[in-house]
Design a protein around this motif. Structure first.
Motif, PDB file in Angstrom:
ATOM      1  N   GLY A 149      35.776  44.146  43.770  1.00 38.59           N
ATOM      2  CA  GLY A 149      35.120  43.482  42.650  1.00 38.59           C
ATOM      3  C   GLY A 149      34.298  42.290  43.095  1.00 38.59           C
ATOM      4  N   GLY A 208      36.800  48.998  42.426  1.00 41.74           N
ATOM      5  CA  GLY A 208      36.604  47.564  42.271  1.00 41.74           C
ATOM      6  C   GLY A 208      35.151  47.161  42.464  1.00 41.74           C
ATOM      7  N   GLY A 265      32.911  45.363  39.684  1.00 40.70           N
ATOM      8  CA  GLY A 265      32.343  44.062  40.004  1.00 40.70           C
ATOM      9  C   GLY A 265      30.889  43.978  39.566  1.00 40.70           C
ATOM     10  N   PHE A 282      37.212  37.253  40.612  1.00 38.16           N
ATOM     11  CA  PHE A 282      37.852  38.226  41.496  1.00 38.16           C
ATOM     12  C   PHE A 282      38.577  37.537  42.669  1.00 38.16           C
ATOM     13  CE2 PHE A 282      34.815  41.236  39.499  1.00 38.16           C
ATOM     14  CZ  PHE A 282      35.744  42.176  39.088  1.00 38.16           C
ATOM     15  N   SER A 323      40.389  43.879  43.643  1.00 36.49           N
ATOM     16  CA  SER A 323      39.771  42.569  43.440  1.00 36.49           C
ATOM     17  C   SER A 323      38.760  42.259  44.538  1.00 36.49           C
ATOM     18  CB  SER A 323      40.847  41.481  43.386  1.00 36.49           C
ATOM     19  OG  SER A 323      41.711  41.676  42.289  1.00 36.49           O
TER      20      SER A 323
END
Length: 518
Positions: free
Chosen positions: A76, A127, A131, A422, A73
């Protein structure tokens, strides 16, 4: 005039939408693969992690599990911020060429991990790649979709994201039965590299966004793309529709660029119409994540184990769960252009909250018991919960956030939207293993409260955008719209008629980049 409601979707247009969905698949699979990996005993054994809650080392295992999701995350978030710059500076197509190799590298590092550090770095890179893709894919799709079917086409992003969840779940379930321990968890992780690799190979064949081309004063290139997107060679009606859209885009871009000369990044928060968009995007993304969707799914295997299911059954239930979500997203793509974005979101968030209320009550009563009926009811309400989310929320969030921002700030607006997504997942996912271990079902109360707050705010704050051209949505937020194809002035009608008459063939078109305020 005013054919901007045309529902025709050309084969070339639909092919580009589906090709971009490989980016959606990259995100869905990469995110979901953690859930099934946590159901593979060989994974815990290889990294010397404990899956026994009574073990003293279980707290360390929870931190590692939280770290896997936190790295993904966090990456991201950084990728979304980068994409906000790259989509404008490099173009939509070149940004794809940045994201996809990083996605391949992230998948390779995870599948080949020999220690936890290598695994975590792979999650971070994966990630970062997704993203970028999560900003870029719905943005790109919205910019090539006809107004009347934009909801359906952009919703394919959400459909394929959840298809990626489902693919990871079923592959993980199948790998559980492998007699080679390393294959059980390495193969699903390695497969992450396949989707961005295929997209990397297809990217040279994709066109650039016509709206980005017009922003760069490459109008003839934009016309060539629009002509293909709308099958302009097939009929004069479709050719006229393509020229109407080009006319509208060029005039709105000219007006927006005049405004942009005096704007900075802070204008996103200081100008009233932009600030309203930023608030709406925040509410949509924060509200969708505050249903607890990624917490419930990413730890679904652990939740089913907590409900008393063992062996391969939790993996099977997790796979069935995301399959329901995938079907729900397709239903959502059929509904969103009919019932509208705002109505869909409010129904979905409310339904999720109701599902969580029953799930919390059943978990409080029957977890750690052998009551088969109570435990089965707990599974039922988890499936009811995902049905509401899939049918009304998931795909709609990307549709709405991709269409509410003007052309010249759309990438930054999408970057903001996905950054919120995120950051929300970081806030909810990292503490989730510890929260479920320490407070159990009470963690659901957080999401029940948040959905109760978010649902009425979404209804009050969100303007409806269905059926409008991207260039006309600004009026809903208080901006001036240069050209409304359904409400042309006499001067605009004469100018557009002249453009169409002078360019009767689909090969070329000339539109002056001047303000259409006359």
């Amino acid at each position: 005039m005013g054919s901007n409601g045309d529902r025709h979707v050309g084969a070339f247009n639909f092919a580009i939408v589906l090709a971009l969905c490989l980016g959606s698949l990259t995100y869905g699979y990469s995110f979901s693969v953690t859930s099934t990996t946590l159901g593979q005993p060989a994974f815990f054994e290889y990294f010397d992690l404990s899956d026994d809650e009574s073990s003293p080392s279980y707290a360390f295992t929870n931190r590692i599990i939280g770290g896997l999701n936190g790295c993904f995350s966090g990456g991201g978030f950084l990728g979304a911020v980068f994409s906000g710059w790259a989509c404008d500076a490099l173009g939509r197509k070149k940004t794809l060429l940045v994201a996809t190799p990083i996605g391949v590298l992230g998948g390779v590092l995870q599948g080949g991990s020999v220690n936890l550090a290598m695994l975590l770095v792979g999650r971070l890179l994966g990630g970062f790649a997704v993203g970028i893709l999560m900003v870029l894919v719905p943005l790109f799709q919205s910019e090539i979709a006809p107004p009347a079917t934009r909801g359906f086409l952009v919703s394919q992003h959400g459909v394929v994201v959840v298809f990626g969840y489902s693919a990871a779940a079923w592959i993980g379930f199948g790998c559980y039965f492998s007699t080679t321990p390393a294959f059980q968890w390495r193969f699903p992780l390695c497969l992450q590299a396949l989707w961005p690799l295929v997209m990397l190979a297809l990217t040279p064949f994709l066109p650039e966004s016509p709206r980005w081309l017009i922003m760069k004063n490459r109008t003839h290139e934009a016309w060539a793309v629009l002509g293909k997107l709308h099958d302009a060679k097939i009929s004069s009606e479709r050719s006229s529709f393509a020229k109407e859209e080009l006319y509208q885009i060029t005039h709105q871009v000219a007006e927006d660029q005049e405004l942009a000369r005096s704007e900075t990044v802070w204008t996103l928060f200081t100008k009233a119409s932009y600030r309203k968009r930023m608030i709406c995007a925040f509410l949509v993304m924060f509200g969708s994540e505050s249903t607890g969707i990624l917490v419930v799914y990413n730890y679904s295997v652990l939740l089913y184990e907590g409900l008393g299911f063992t062996g391969s059954i939790p993996l099977l239930l997790a796979a069935a769960y995301v399959t329901v979500a995938c079907c729900g997203n397709y239903i959502s793509s059929l509904l969103v252009d009919r019932i509208g974005r705002r109505t869909s979101l409010v129904i979905g968030v409310t339904g999720c909250g109701v599902g969580l209320i029953f799930e919390a009550a059943l978990s409080a009563t029957y977890v750690e018991t052998t009551n088969h009926a109570g435990l089965s009811a707990g599974v039922f309400f988890l499936f009811l919960y995902i049905s509401f989310y899939g049918c009304f929320v998931d795909a709609t969030t990307y549709v709405y956030c991709s269409e509410i921002f003007p052309n010249h700030i759309r990438s930054r607006g999408m970057a903001w939207s996905l950054a919120i997504l995120f950051l929300s997942t970081v806030a909810y996912l990292i503490p989730a293993p510890t929260a479920f271990a320490q407070v159990g079902w009470k963690y659901y109360l957080l999401f029940i409260l948040l959905t109760a707050i978010c649902a009425p705010l979404l209804w009050i704050m969100l303007p409806e955008t269905k059926g409008l051209a991207l260039e006309e949505i600004g009026e809903k937020f208080g901006d001036h719209v240069a050209v409304r194809l359904t409400q042309l002035t006499s001067d605009q009608t004469a100018e557009l008629d002249k453009v169409i008459a002078e360019n009767s063939g689909p090969q070329s078109v000339h539109v002056e980049m001047t303000s259409a305020s006359t």
